[in-house]
Design an enzyme around this catalytic site. Sequence first.
Site, PDB file in Angstrom:
ATOM      1  N   GLY A 229       0.814  -1.205   0.000  1.00 52.60           N
ATOM      2  CA  GLY A 229       0.000   0.000   0.000  1.00 52.60           C
ATOM      3  C   GLY A 229       0.843   1.249   0.000  1.00 52.60           C
ATOM      4  O   GLY A 229       2.066   1.194   0.214  1.00 52.60           O
ATOM      5  N   PRO A 231       2.528   4.857   1.165  1.00 53.89           N
ATOM      6  CA  PRO A 231       3.111   5.233   2.463  1.00 53.89           C
ATOM      7  C   PRO A 231       2.059   5.863   3.375  1.00 53.89           C
ATOM      8  O   PRO A 231       1.207   6.632   2.934  1.00 53.89           O
ATOM      9  CB  PRO A 231       4.195   6.251   2.082  1.00 53.89           C
ATOM     10  CG  PRO A 231       4.505   5.984   0.645  1.00 53.89           C
ATOM     11  CD  PRO A 231       3.232   5.498   0.035  1.00 53.89           C
ATOM     12  N   GLY A 232       2.134   5.513   4.653  1.00 53.20           N
ATOM     13  CA  GLY A 232       1.262   6.133   5.640  1.00 53.20           C
ATOM     14  C   GLY A 232      -0.087   5.484   5.814  1.00 53.20           C
ATOM     15  O   GLY A 232      -0.937   6.017   6.533  1.00 53.20           O
ATOM     16  N   THR A 233      -0.316   4.334   5.189  1.00 54.49           N
ATOM     17  CA  THR A 233      -1.631   3.702   5.290  1.00 54.49           C
ATOM     18  C   THR A 233      -1.744   2.733   6.463  1.00 54.49           C
ATOM     19  O   THR A 233      -2.824   2.177   6.688  1.00 54.49           O
ATOM     20  CB  THR A 233      -1.966   2.954   3.981  1.00 54.49           C
ATOM     21  OG1 THR A 233      -0.868   2.092   3.634  1.00 54.49           O
ATOM     22  CG2 THR A 233      -2.188   3.939   2.848  1.00 54.49           C
ATOM     23  N   GLY A 234      -0.667   2.498   7.197  1.00 50.91           N
ATOM     24  CA  GLY A 234      -0.757   1.693   8.409  1.00 50.91           C
ATOM     25  C   GLY A 234      -0.247   0.278   8.282  1.00 50.91           C
ATOM     26  O   GLY A 234      -0.659  -0.596   9.055  1.00 50.91           O
ATOM     27  N   LYS A 235       0.660   0.019   7.357  1.00 49.64           N
ATOM     28  CA  LYS A 235       1.172  -1.356   7.183  1.00 49.64           C
ATOM     29  C   LYS A 235       1.971  -1.796   8.408  1.00 49.64           C
ATOM     30  O   LYS A 235       1.778  -2.901   8.925  1.00 49.64           O
ATOM     31  CB  LYS A 235       2.045  -1.416   5.924  1.00 49.64           C
ATOM     32  CG  LYS A 235       1.306  -1.049   4.642  1.00 49.64           C
ATOM     33  CD  LYS A 235       2.183  -1.191   3.416  1.00 49.64           C
ATOM     34  CE  LYS A 235       3.282  -0.139   3.399  1.00 49.64           C
ATOM     35  NZ  LYS A 235       2.770   1.235   3.290  1.00 49.64           N
ATOM     36  N   HIS A 451      -5.325  35.711 -10.812  1.00 52.99           N
ATOM     37  CA  HIS A 451      -4.926  34.337 -11.137  1.00 52.99           C
ATOM     38  C   HIS A 451      -5.779  33.334 -10.362  1.00 52.99           C
ATOM     39  O   HIS A 451      -6.346  32.394 -10.950  1.00 52.99           O
ATOM     40  CB  HIS A 451      -3.442  34.149 -10.807  1.00 52.99           C
ATOM     41  CG  HIS A 451      -2.894  32.807 -11.163  1.00 52.99           C
ATOM     42  ND1 HIS A 451      -2.099  32.583 -12.256  1.00 52.99           N
ATOM     43  CD2 HIS A 451      -3.036  31.588 -10.572  1.00 52.99           C
ATOM     44  CE1 HIS A 451      -1.776  31.310 -12.329  1.00 52.99           C
ATOM     45  NE2 HIS A 451      -2.325  30.683 -11.300  1.00 52.99           N
ATOM     46  N   GLU A 452      -5.884  33.523  -9.054  1.00 51.88           N
ATOM     47  CA  GLU A 452      -6.666  32.583  -8.244  1.00 51.88           C
ATOM     48  C   GLU A 452      -8.150  32.714  -8.540  1.00 51.88           C
ATOM     49  O   GLU A 452      -8.885  31.717  -8.494  1.00 51.88           O
ATOM     50  CB  GLU A 452      -6.393  32.822  -6.754  1.00 51.88           C
ATOM     51  CG  GLU A 452      -4.940  32.633  -6.337  1.00 51.88           C
ATOM     52  CD  GLU A 452      -4.411  31.251  -6.669  1.00 51.88           C
ATOM     53  OE1 GLU A 452      -5.211  30.287  -6.701  1.00 51.88           O
ATOM     54  OE2 GLU A 452      -3.198  31.124  -6.917  1.00 51.88           O
TER      55      GLU A 452
END
EC number: 3.4.24.-
Length: 651
Positions: A229, A231-235, A451-452
């Site tokens: 998965g 990065p950071g998904t809790g593996k 622009h924004e």
Amino acid sequence: MIVFATILFGALSAEDPDVEKLDSQEFQRAVEERAFALGPEDHAPAGGEGQGAAGHRELRHPVGRAPSGGAGSDLEPGPLKVYDESQKVTGLLKPEGGGEPREFEYSYPEGYDIARVLNEANIPFTTDPQTAGPWARAIAVMAPFVLILLLFFLMTRTGRSASQSSRMTDFGKSRARRMTKDQPKVTFADVAGADEAVQELTEIKEFLENPQKFQKLGARIPKGALLVGPPGTGKTLLARAVAGEAGVPFFSISGSDFVEMFVGVGASRVRDLFEQAKQNSPCIIFVDEIDAVGRQRGAGLGGGHDEREQTLNQLLVEMDGFDSKSGIIMLAATNRPDILDPALLRPGRFDRQIVVDRPDLPGRIKILKVHTRGKPLGEDVDIETIARGTPGFTGADLANLVNEAALLAARHNKEQIEMAEMEEAIDRVIAGPERKTRLISEKEKEITAYHEAGHAIVGALLPEADPVHKVTIIPRGQALGVTMSLPEEDRFMMSRAQLMAQLSYMLGGRAAERVVFEEITTGASNDIERATKVARQMVTRYGMSEKLGLIALGQHDGQVFMGRDLHAQPDYSDEIAFQIDKEIRRLVDEAYDTAEDLLVRNRRLLEKLASDLIEYETVDAEHLRRLVEEYAVDEHPSRGRPAMSVNGHRG
């Protein structure tokens, strides 16, 4: 060292209190009175061997040897001793009124001919160029201490050598860390948003607790499970939860811990790791970031014989070599499954690949509840609203969001975390912290506002575009302004119309600059880069080009050194490459024309929104909706807009 220096100084400066110091007058008087204890006879016979310069008797002794008597003697009468180097005379004085002879010392001045004086007085003496001065005394005093220090040094050196030898022996030992009962325990209750992965891993826990349940049905428990998965998904958290739930020894090691600069160390550590696992069976081995050691073989600089490949070979042998009934289960985690060696992924090694993907809306709600547990929340905090405003966030992103909100509440001296801190935390995670102190000119501020405003109006008027949540010209991170939007729901695919609307939204800022100022700036560089990337994917990956048709272009040739994606070889001709470039340009130009047309027809809306941005610096979704209703020429049907957003556009 201080004690050593003190002893040395004392030895150098010490004087014998039993030695009588004679000055020149006292020594001359003793010579005249023959007050020296010379032995049984007080005069020496004339002539004989050892005549001095004046023909009188001078007894010579080998250098470094002194006759009996004098300094350091047993006080036996004898000839005087003359030390040429230190210019001293030592000997014994006759006792006065009985008693023992007294030891004396006389230091004669430079140039004084002591031998002539003693010969004229017919006083026997010996000469010795060596002196038993303060340095000799210091050496005598310090010798025992030096010997002790030498012995201590030798013992330390021996111990150090043994320690180094032990370290060299342990160099090939596994560096796996074993989880103990004293460490904080993580369970499946601490894992949220990954229900399918938890269910798969729960079977591993049940096998370790009750293997007969599976074996009586003829089932074979998977030897290994690979957690895959982003990065950071809790593996890693899932692996720790398995360790906490299973109640068996858990060995954790990183893939990079196997490989060293020395040949054979990695393979040795793999053997040692599995040997420890067999001794503690049933147990779990977890290898984090296994792609560090499990990359596909045959593509490195070592010609197929580098250390990493030997380590992988040993790992493959161990995984397929131990008995399936031994109770050893292999877990591993990676975010690059595409570069792993196929032999590592085959059944019998990693039987299962458990996908741990980004959480959906229900998953984000559960994750936020876990991370807000134990934190004081204000009454206005709505977890579901926050979850809706954070599509695409991973578990690590949500944990960081809650922590940022807590830090902001503490900075504002609040007792609770309120919704305002949550919204600001989302903006900080997406676009970075505000940089209100960044000084920009009024002209640049005006250009940024238009622009924004161009991004926001295109996003608001195109029905296929994501709703706009917030527009600001307050610098955040590296951007001078930010327009934020979010999809109304979790999206797993996009239509061609949605991609074209996304292209127009990205190019709305550049279109506004040209419409208003008839001049363009470098502020749209990131927009152009992202738009070109999307258009290229539409042509070469998604088959959305009318001219090229349903074909994927640009296949990889499988080179895996530094990752598969590093080396891509075009599998099409130069003519096709030319057509690809033309199609990309056509799509970008088409999207740009759409954006420019919208802004030209809604010039009043553009001017009003830019004016409000210059005045208020930030415009939210409700403010933008009112402006669209009042000034838009051809407003599309309004859509429900969530209160928050994630997909930040950095203009």
